[in-house]
Design an enzyme around this catalytic site. Structure first.
Site, PDB file in Angstrom:
ATOM      1  N   GLU A 322       0.937  -0.821  -0.014  1.00  0.00           N
ATOM      2  CA  GLU A 322      -0.162  -0.009   0.658  1.00  0.00           C
ATOM      3  C   GLU A 322       0.709   1.169  -0.063  1.00  0.00           C
ATOM      4  OE1 GLU A 322      -3.279  -0.097   2.780  1.00  0.00           O
ATOM      5  OE2 GLU A 322      -3.478  -2.113   2.345  1.00  0.00           O
ATOM      6  N   ASN A 365       2.074  -4.451  -2.880  1.00  0.00           N
ATOM      7  CA  ASN A 365       0.665  -5.171  -3.439  1.00  0.00           C
ATOM      8  C   ASN A 365       0.209  -4.176  -2.522  1.00  0.00           C
ATOM      9  OD1 ASN A 365      -0.809  -7.610  -3.417  1.00  0.00           O
ATOM     10  ND2 ASN A 365      -1.793  -6.274  -0.718  1.00  0.00           N
ATOM     11  N   HIS A 400     -10.636  -6.075  -2.574  1.00  0.00           N
ATOM     12  CA  HIS A 400     -11.450  -6.021  -1.527  1.00  0.00           C
ATOM     13  C   HIS A 400     -12.129  -5.331  -2.549  1.00  0.00           C
ATOM     14  CE1 HIS A 400      -8.634  -7.616   1.602  1.00  0.00           C
ATOM     15  NE2 HIS A 400      -8.683  -6.601   0.942  1.00  0.00           N
ATOM     16  N   GLU A 429      -5.864 -10.498  -1.348  1.00  0.00           N
ATOM     17  CA  GLU A 429      -6.944 -10.222  -0.732  1.00  0.00           C
ATOM     18  C   GLU A 429      -8.201 -10.503  -0.733  1.00  0.00           C
ATOM     19  OE1 GLU A 429      -5.939  -7.152   1.601  1.00  0.00           O
ATOM     20  OE2 GLU A 429      -3.477  -8.000   1.658  1.00  0.00           O
ATOM     21  N   ASP A 431     -12.129 -10.246  -0.726  1.00  0.00           N
ATOM     22  CA  ASP A 431     -13.479 -10.825  -0.456  1.00  0.00           C
ATOM     23  C   ASP A 431     -14.329  -9.579  -1.280  1.00  0.00           C
ATOM     24  OD1 ASP A 431     -12.739  -8.394   0.819  1.00  0.00           O
ATOM     25  OD2 ASP A 431     -12.067  -9.682   2.429  1.00  0.00           O
TER      26      ASP A 431
END
Length: 642
Positions: A322, A365, A400, A429, A431
């Site tokens: 990030e 990432n 996400h 990651e 979801d």
């Protein structure tokens, strides 16, 4: 990423109309829970509760949630002090408990949460049971969450704490219960056997490697990512003192069960202890040559120790996490890492990681890489660093997302952008939240949201398969809906973002990945609109500090459109009077000139219906005092402060 105390993260969720709730979430009907703990304080005693320190607990009939009695707690001298109950021998390893407590302040307001302290061999560790929830003296508020004891312990206590104040409080009607586990389904195909183009994995905690969770993990998935156990605060909490108590059991389990391991993460602006950014003079680091040398030396030492500890066991590392902020003209996040070292912290991290782990694939990432501005800034950075010889092997897309956002076209543009670089891409990651804005809260996930979610998983995995030549793994950020960071972010509410439900049974989302023909009718999509900001006829603001620590805090601001017309975009302004500085903000883009903060909506959350709400969250720094802003405007109109 990501779980609190992990603090800043993927996007807040796109605005959309609220659906009618008609159906329950589970693939199987839940039986009556078995209660193992009840504290109702109706017998005139404290029922075994004590203070964590020197505070006083006493039975009272002054206020009560149910019946006539409650527990009064006074004399607190720290926010983490509060009522505590011994649950050693009550909570059994591997069982998922639902814990509930009713709380109210005697005066004022704060944010409260349920936590557990556990000790093994005298070493203490702390687990959050419920997310931070606003409490006040005006009404009883329910704190509730799920907790699974994942390790052997010799001490275990449940307690209530607050974020910042130390005022007296009351608790009542505390319960803990569990629903007996269902067997893992063995008559459905394993995800890893159906999706063969790339390995599919999940993020794990200690709870995912025991009992039925471990069985589900081994049956369906090919790789794991320790979600928090490899971050700096877990591995080097104090300088040059390394501990691997959280990560070692997860790595050992993965090795024993032939699961590939992704290491997450060596460098991040969050979950990094304060000492890392403290200079030799004891002051916060600034952009001096001395501080830069010291910070890069600490970074190198950390990576050499952590990466070397696991050697060839970890085949992929998220080296830096990030680092992009699309609101900056150069696209770079203004973290302390960047303020003190510029890009040298990224260069150093990849160089040292390559030296220590020459076998491993090294990734950068980030989240929201489907947003064009963020995607383009990340591309430019990777292209520049690789041209310099920085050994970046791949880009990680967190993904996400939610049931309405983003579109498949936006996600494909994200992947296509990096193809010319000739590097690996991984979904790191993933979801899919059932919520589309922060004001929604479902007792059980609506059937139409679960159906939408299944189609999102279907379409996203179809997209990933089309790019199988570029994508080398896909990781879901959790094993099942019983343990997801989205239960506490961006607000506390039960989400259902994964393939398996809270009882580890396959959802429609699972069939979206493994056999889309098993999904029922698809609902119609909806798309939020955007246009030029117009002043609302009226608005209301709720500002709160959700966590606080020496020198820093986390907060959020909720905008409610109390007018009759929708907002199609918004600009929020307030003024800090205590010298506070925003270090990171999510849910929009921000600027700060001295104390004045201006926040504009992101492209995905500008629409706010009449009566609807949207929120932004942020991390800030402070010294001495942290007063709340007194006034707020939205699109130039003064708002009511709640």
């Amino acid at each position: 990423m990501r779980a609190l105390p992990r603090l800043a993260l993927a996007a807040l969720l796109a605005a959309a109309p609220l659906a009618v709730v008609t159906a329950a979430a589970s693939a199987a009907e839940d039986p009556t829970p078995i209660t193992v703990l009840t504290s109702d304080f109706e017998d005139g005693t404290v029922q075994g509760w004590t203070g964590r320190s020197a505070e006083t607990v006493a039975h009272t009939t002054a206020v009560a949630h149910g019946g006539t009695g409650s527990l009064a707690v006074s004399g607190r001298t720290a926010a983490w002090e509060g009522p505590s109950l011994d649950v050693f021998g009550v909570f059994k390893k591997g069982t998922a408990y639902t814990v509930s407590a009713w709380v109210r302040m005697e005066s004022g307001s704060d944010t409260a949460r349920l936590s557990v302290e556990r000790r093994t061999g005298g070493v203490a560790a702390y687990d959050q049971v419920s997310g931070g929830t606003a409490v006040s003296s005006g009404a009883w508020v329910n704190l509730t969450g799920r907790y699974t004891l994942a390790t052997d312990v010799d001490f275990l206590r449940l307690y209530v704490e607050t974020s910042s104040t130390t005022g007296p409080l009351h608790i009542d009607d505390v319960t803990a219960s569990y629903v007996p586990a269902l067997p893992v389904q063995t008559d459905i195909p394993a995800v890893k056997d159906v999706v063969t183009e790339f390995p599919v994995g999940v993020a794990i905690t200690g709870a995912e490697i025991i009992s039925e969770h471990g069985e589900l993990l081994n049956r369906h998935f090919a790789s794991v990512t320790p979600g928090n156990a490899l971050k700096w605060d877990a591995t080097e909490p104090s300088e040059n003192t390394f501990t691997y108590a959280q990560a070692d059991p997860l790595i050992a389990y993965a090795k024993a069960n032939d699961l590939a391991i992704r290491g997450h993460t060596l460098v991040w602006h969050n979950q990094t202890p304060a000492w890392v950014f403290t200079g030799a003079d004891g002051q916060p680091m600034t952009a001096t040559a001395e501080d830069k040398t010291l910070l890069l030396a600490r970074l190198e030492n950390h990576i050499r120790n952590v990466a070397a500890h696991y050697g060839t066991d970890i085949g992929v590392w998220d080296v830096v996490n990030e680092v992009i902020d699309e609101s900056q003209s150069d696209g770079l996040r203004r973290s302390t890492w960047h303020t003190v070292t510029g890009l040298d912290y990224i260069r150093t991290a990849f160089r040292v990681a390559r030296e220590v782990a020459p076998h491993a694939k090294l990734f950068i990432n980030d989240y929201n890489t489907n947003v064009p501005a963020k995607r383009d800034h990340l591309f430019t950075l990777v292209q520049r660093l690789r041209a310099e010889g920085v050994p970046i092997d791949g880009v990680g897309h967190q993904v996400h997302i939610n049931v309405n956002w983003p579109t498949i076209a936006e996600s494909e543009a994200m992947l296509a952008k990096f193809v010319p670089l000739g590097i690996e891409q991984q979904i790191t990651e993933m979801d899919v939240s059932i919520y589309t804005n922060e004001s929604e809260n479902f007792a059980t996930p609506p059937a139409d949201r679960l159906l939408k979610q299944a189609y999102v998983y279907r379409d996203m995995f179809a997209l990933f398969r089309r790019y199988a030549g570029e994508i080398t793994s896909v990781t879901l950020w959790g094993l099942a809906d019983d343990n997801t960071w989205l239960d506490t972010f961006p607000v506390t509410r039960k989400d259902a973002p994964l393939l398996f439900d809270t009882r580890l049974q396959a959802k429609s989302a699972y069939w979206g990945v493994t056999d889309p023909a098993r999904i029922e009718t698809s609902p119609s999509p909806s798309t939020p609109s955007s246009s030029t900001p117009t002043p609302p006829s009226s608005c209301a603001i709720a500002y709160r500090v959700t966590a606080s620590w020496p020198g820093g805090f986390q907060g959020d601001v909720k905008i409610t459109n109390t007018g009759a017309a929708p907002l199609t975009s918004w600009s929020l302004t307030w003024k800090f009077t205590g010298g506070q500085q925003i270090r990171q903000l999510w849910g929009g883009s921000h600027t700060q000139a001295l104390g004045t903060v201006t926040v504009g909506n992101a492209e995905w959350n500008g629409s706010v219906a009449a009566g609807g709400s949207v929120s932004v969250g942020f991390l800030g720094s402070w010294t001495g005092a942290n007063p709340a802003p007194a006034a707020f405007t939205v699109n130039g109109a003064t708002c009511t402060v709640l």
